[in-house]
Design a protein around this motif. Structure first.
Motif, PDB file in Angstrom:
ATOM      1  N   SER A 299    -162.744  67.489  29.117  1.00 49.31           N
ATOM      2  CA  SER A 299    -162.681  68.610  28.183  1.00 49.31           C
ATOM      3  C   SER A 299    -161.255  68.716  27.646  1.00 49.31           C
ATOM      4  O   SER A 299    -160.316  68.981  28.404  1.00 49.31           O
ATOM      5  N   GLY A 301    -160.154  70.816  25.204  1.00 47.41           N
ATOM      6  CA  GLY A 301    -159.750  72.141  24.769  1.00 47.41           C
ATOM      7  C   GLY A 301    -159.691  72.254  23.263  1.00 47.41           C
ATOM      8  O   GLY A 301    -160.047  71.328  22.524  1.00 47.41           O
ATOM      9  N   ASP A 302    -159.205  73.392  22.806  1.00 41.53           N
ATOM     10  CA  ASP A 302    -159.141  73.665  21.371  1.00 41.53           C
ATOM     11  C   ASP A 302    -157.837  73.202  20.734  1.00 41.53           C
ATOM     12  O   ASP A 302    -157.759  73.056  19.513  1.00 41.53           O
ATOM     13  N   GLY A 305    -152.687  70.775  25.047  1.00 42.10           N
ATOM     14  CA  GLY A 305    -152.083  71.594  26.092  1.00 42.10           C
ATOM     15  C   GLY A 305    -151.885  70.785  27.354  1.00 42.10           C
ATOM     16  O   GLY A 305    -152.045  69.560  27.354  1.00 42.10           O
ATOM     17  N   ASP A 307    -153.618  70.231  30.084  1.00 40.67           N
ATOM     18  CA  ASP A 307    -154.719  69.397  30.562  1.00 40.67           C
ATOM     19  C   ASP A 307    -154.986  68.215  29.629  1.00 40.67           C
ATOM     20  O   ASP A 307    -155.267  67.108  30.088  1.00 40.67           O
ATOM     21  N   SER A 308    -154.910  68.431  28.320  1.00 36.59           N
ATOM     22  CA  SER A 308    -155.202  67.337  27.391  1.00 36.59           C
ATOM     23  C   SER A 308    -154.106  66.273  27.428  1.00 36.59           C
ATOM     24  O   SER A 308    -154.391  65.068  27.366  1.00 36.59           O
TER      25      SER A 308
END
Length: 526
Positions: A299, A301-302, A305, A307-308
């Motif tokens: 995932s 995200g939008d 960040g 995590d990405s």
């Protein structure tokens, strides 16, 4: 040598958006040449031919007619992509025994192979492989070109007759390689002044100091008049091969006559709602696919960040590890200066070209062919000098390249990306592609978004990333923070174009002092 910028200074590139065709290249004048071809009614391939030859004149330490590379094409009328491999090959007479190991540790340039006596695989005529880019351009033009071949080479010939302007950036690049260039009398005559790097004038004015590229202009004129194969089958190629052999290399007329660039079906794969097309085989294309396979179930995200960025780092490291094990490329020094060049083209009909071309190292073999005026490649350095490995040096073998031109499709958007920068290329192209497809960014946001590089043992992170991102990255590996600099590049140097509906845009690396995107309508204002 590095030019560090104040942390309070921000540099931005303007991204154009237009219904006209666009060329994005590492040298503005090369982009102008391509855009002028588009304005004259040329196809994206015609523009690529003009851009390629001009950038070989104006950025000669990166690429040129004696280099190689790979290209991704998109044909709008057919709705399909094509891959074109014009990579280099080892000469047929090359003998691995002529590259004995010195036992003195790692090599002195991009790749940490075991050191070869006298750097014979890195510098000098013994490092020269069979070039491919001119045949690749000739084949692409024969298949898709609309304008006369000779007309497309005219801008490069004109630039070579005038000679490349030695401005502050050219002086800086030449200075970085002065000692090596001095070892070849013809390279020294072309690039140096009395054995030293060429000086520009004082702080308040630039002298109109130019390289003498008149011999190169004559050679380009022969290619214009007689076609691309004259570098392989004609007197020009014979003269180049004789020059290389006179300096101790093994490139022969037979090598040139036997060379053919090759069209392939692309390596195409789906990622979420995206369709990617990359060059298959001995390029970074398969590794690009592996990186996105590692992101498929993550995932993102939008917005980018912690995590990405961590997911991208992990995916790239896993993909690199597979490449090193199965393809034989054992890495690259993260301190090596940037090399190679990339440009991307989109025309009014939506045809696209993403082309990466290279001499491999900066200034290639640091050898100039006196008969042709061409700076020669050092493609032999792509091979591992230790025998018995997947990428071991051998006669007639294809070179393993780091190039990664890509065509991406997502909804009503299509883009053509690529970069220069050796092993840093893959990470840059993958991140730009993710910024655009995972987060819906346009070129402006994507090219200005901070990036990371995981091509070495330490992750290199843009120090403008947030503390949260940097802390997350440090959980899994050592991290060094750095700023984007003008020279050398801490990250790769990308260039790309995008088409959405009937609107085209383009951008280049924001820290590239010469790079720019030019639309065909802008040429009418000159």
């Amino acid at each position: 040598m590095s030019l560090n910028l104040s942390r309070s200074m921000q540099i931005r590139k303007t991204v154009i958006e237009t219904e006209h065709g666009v060329v994005a290249a590492q040298h503005r004048l090369a982009a102008v040449a391509g855009a002028e071809v588009l304005a004259a009614g040329g196809d994206a391939v015609d523009a690529a031919v003009a851009t390629s030859f001009v950038i070989g004149v104006l950025e000669p330490w990166m690429s040129g007619p004696a280099g190689g590379g790979a290209t991704m094409l998109w044909r709008a009328d057919k709705g399909r992509a094509l891959a074109l491999n014009h990579g280099m090959r080892a000469p047929a007479a090359l003998d691995p025994a002529d590259y004995p190991l010195s036992g003195q540790g790692a090599a002195s340039d991009l790749f940490p192979w075991e050191h070869v006596v006298d750097d014979r695989n890195v510098q000098g005529a013994t490092a020269i492989a069979v070039p491919g880019v001119v045949d690749g351009l000739g084949q692409a033009h024969a298949r898709f070109g609309r304008m006369p071949w000779a007309e497309l080479l005219s801008p490069a010939i004109d630039h070579a007759k005038r000679g490349m302007l030695v401005d502050w950036f050219a002086s800086l690049v030449i200075a970085s390689c002065t000692r090596q260039l001095a070892d070849d009398s013809d390279a020294a005559a072309l690039f140096l002044e009395d054995g030293q790097w060429p000086m520009i004038s004082g702080w308040t004015a630039l002298a109109d100091k130019r390289l003498d590229q008149s011999r190169m202009a004559d050679s380009l004129d022969q290619i214009a008049r007689h076609g691309a194969r004259t570098l392989y089958d004609g007197d020009l190629g014979a003269a180049m091969a004789a020059d290389v052999q006179a300096k101790g290399g093994s490139l022969s007329v037979d090598d040139l006559r036997a060379y053919r660039a090759e069209f392939h079906d692309p390596l195409a794969f789906d990622y979420r709602d995206v369709r990617f097309h990359v060059v298959p085989g001995l390029t970074a294309g398969p590794t690009f696919r592996d990186a996105f396979a590692g992101l498929e179930t993550v995932s993102m995200g939008d917005a980018p960040g912690p995590d990405s960025y961590a997911a991208m780092a992990d995916a790239l490291k896993t993909a690199y590890a597979r490449r090193l094990e199965g393809m034989g490329d054992t890495g690259e020094s993260p301190q090596a200066p940037g090399c190679t060049t990339h440009f991307s083209v989109v025309d009014r009909q939506g045809n696209m070209v993403a082309q990466t071309q290279t001499l491999l190292s900066i200034f290639g073999s640091r050898v100039v062919s006196p008969s042709t005026g061409f700076l020669m490649n050092n493609g032999i350095m792509w091979f591992d000098p230790v025998q018995g490995r997947p990428n071991s040096l051998g006669p007639g073998k294809r070179c393993l390249m780091n190039v990664c031109p890509v065509i991406g499709e997502q909804g009503d958007r299509r883009f053509a990306f690529g970069a220069s920068g050796g092993r840093k290329i893959l990470g840059a192209v993958a991140q730009l592609s993710s910024f655009v497809t995972d987060f819906g960014m346009d070129l402006d946001r994507a090219f200005h978004q901070p990036r990371i590089d995981v091509s070495g043992d330490t992750l290199i992170a843009d120090d403008s990333l947030s503390t949260d991102v940097l802390d997350r990255l440090r959980q899994n590996q050592p991290v060094a923070e750095t700023r984007r600099t003008i020279f050398p590049y801490a990250f790769a140097c990308p260039a790309g174009v995008m088409r959405r509906g009937n609107r085209n845009s383009g951008c280049t690396e924001i820290m590239s002092p010469w790079g720019d995107a030019i639309s065909e309508d802008m040429t009418k204002e000159r």
